[in-house]
Design a protein around this motif. Structure first.
Motif, PDB file in Angstrom:
ATOM      1  N   VAL A  89      30.827-104.271  51.558  1.00 37.07           N
ATOM      2  CA  VAL A  89      29.489-104.800  51.340  1.00 37.07           C
ATOM      3  C   VAL A  89      28.568-104.171  52.384  1.00 37.07           C
ATOM      4  O   VAL A  89      28.805-104.298  53.579  1.00 37.07           O
ATOM      5  CB  VAL A  89      29.459-106.344  51.463  1.00 37.07           C
ATOM      6  N   ALA A  90      27.545-103.474  51.922  1.00 36.82           N
ATOM      7  CA  ALA A  90      26.547-102.869  52.800  1.00 36.82           C
ATOM      8  C   ALA A  90      25.259-103.665  52.633  1.00 36.82           C
ATOM      9  O   ALA A  90      24.545-103.495  51.645  1.00 36.82           O
ATOM     10  CB  ALA A  90      26.334-101.401  52.439  1.00 36.82           C
ATOM     11  N   GLU A  91      25.007-104.551  53.577  1.00 39.91           N
ATOM     12  CA  GLU A  91      23.886-105.490  53.467  1.00 39.91           C
ATOM     13  C   GLU A  91      23.451-105.885  54.870  1.00 39.91           C
ATOM     14  O   GLU A  91      24.273-106.315  55.674  1.00 39.91           O
ATOM     15  CB  GLU A  91      24.347-106.714  52.673  1.00 39.91           C
TER      16      GLU A  91
ATOM     17  N   GLY B  43      22.897 -98.188  57.132  1.00 43.79           N
ATOM     18  CA  GLY B  43      23.365 -97.043  56.361  1.00 43.79           C
ATOM     19  C   GLY B  43      24.296 -96.106  57.102  1.00 43.79           C
ATOM     20  O   GLY B  43      25.271 -95.614  56.530  1.00 43.79           O
ATOM     21  N   LEU B  44      24.031 -95.838  58.364  1.00 45.99           N
ATOM     22  CA  LEU B  44      24.909 -94.930  59.112  1.00 45.99           C
ATOM     23  C   LEU B  44      26.292 -95.537  59.308  1.00 45.99           C
ATOM     24  O   LEU B  44      27.306 -94.826  59.237  1.00 45.99           O
ATOM     25  CB  LEU B  44      24.276 -94.550  60.452  1.00 45.99           C
TER      26      LEU B  44
ATOM     27  N   PRO C 161      18.492-100.674  57.695  1.00 45.93           N
ATOM     28  CA  PRO C 161      18.079 -99.839  58.830  1.00 45.93           C
ATOM     29  C   PRO C 161      18.965 -98.603  58.993  1.00 45.93           C
ATOM     30  O   PRO C 161      20.050 -98.534  58.436  1.00 45.93           O
ATOM     31  CB  PRO C 161      18.219-100.779  60.032  1.00 45.93           C
ATOM     32  N   ARG C 162      18.464 -97.661  59.755  1.00 39.40           N
ATOM     33  CA  ARG C 162      19.154 -96.431  60.172  1.00 39.40           C
ATOM     34  C   ARG C 162      19.439 -95.439  59.056  1.00 39.40           C
ATOM     35  O   ARG C 162      19.660 -94.278  59.335  1.00 39.40           O
ATOM     36  CB  ARG C 162      20.422 -96.745  60.948  1.00 39.40           C
ATOM     37  N   ALA C 163      19.493 -95.835  57.849  1.00 39.07           N
ATOM     38  CA  ALA C 163      19.575 -94.979  56.658  1.00 39.07           C
ATOM     39  C   ALA C 163      19.573 -95.943  55.481  1.00 39.07           C
ATOM     40  O   ALA C 163      20.384 -96.866  55.445  1.00 39.07           O
ATOM     41  CB  ALA C 163      20.836 -94.128  56.642  1.00 39.07           C
TER      42      ALA C 163
ATOM     43  N   VAL D 112      22.215 -93.150  51.633  1.00 38.27           N
ATOM     44  CA  VAL D 112      23.674 -93.307  51.666  1.00 38.27           C
ATOM     45  C   VAL D 112      24.295 -92.754  50.395  1.00 38.27           C
ATOM     46  O   VAL D 112      25.247 -91.968  50.448  1.00 38.27           O
ATOM     47  CB  VAL D 112      24.071 -94.792  51.867  1.00 38.27           C
ATOM     48  N   ILE D 113      23.763 -93.126  49.254  1.00 38.91           N
ATOM     49  CA  ILE D 113      24.374 -92.657  48.009  1.00 38.91           C
ATOM     50  C   ILE D 113      24.190 -91.152  47.833  1.00 38.91           C
ATOM     51  O   ILE D 113      25.081 -90.471  47.328  1.00 38.91           O
ATOM     52  CB  ILE D 113      23.897 -93.460  46.781  1.00 38.91           C
ATOM     53  N   ARG D 114      23.057 -90.614  48.290  1.00 42.69           N
ATOM     54  CA  ARG D 114      22.871 -89.155  48.237  1.00 42.69           C
ATOM     55  C   ARG D 114      23.977 -88.448  49.018  1.00 42.69           C
ATOM     56  O   ARG D 114      24.568 -87.485  48.548  1.00 42.69           O
ATOM     57  CB  ARG D 114      21.510 -88.767  48.837  1.00 42.69           C
TER      58      ARG D 114
END
Length: 114
Positions: free
Chosen positions: A2-4, A30-31, A52-54, A59-61
């Motif tokens: 989970v990225a949240e 993101g990083l 934050p941070r990305a 991230v998906i790119r």
């Protein structure tokens, strides 16, 4: 994974995932997501866009440029058709907007993990 960046949202998602037998890791920016995915690729990534941070789009790119094929479900407050199309065009496998139904989220997770 989970990225949240919202801890309450992350905790809610974690509880639902664990109830269905999943092991959950969490990243708040993101990083950190990219670092964790590179070291231990998860079975699925639930990805917020505004972090934050990305951000999630960056991230998906990066993940798709690295040819990582893990399923990605974007879960975000960005709800315009252009946002949805951008997320899907960048490589998201699914896209949900907040507010959301946790039960629907779990149904989509089950679909992506088939």
């Amino acid at each position: 994974m989970v990225a949240e960046d919202d801890d309450k949202q992350a905790e809610l998602i974690r509880r639902y995932l664990e109830r269905e037998g999943h092991t959950v890791t969490h990243a708040r920016d993101g990083l950190s997501v990219l670092e964790q995915v590179r070291h231990h690729e998860p079975d699925l990534l639930i990805l917020d866009v505004m972090m934050p941070r990305a951000d999630g789009l960056d991230v998906i790119r990066v993940l798709r440029a690295e040819s990582r094929e893990l399923p990605v479900l974007m879960l975000t407050a960005r709800s315009t058709e252009d946002d949805l199309l951008l997320g899907l065009d960048l490589g998201a496998d699914d896209y949900m907007t907040k507010p959301y139904s946790p039960r629907e989220l779990m149904a989509r997770v089950r679909t992506l993990l088939r």
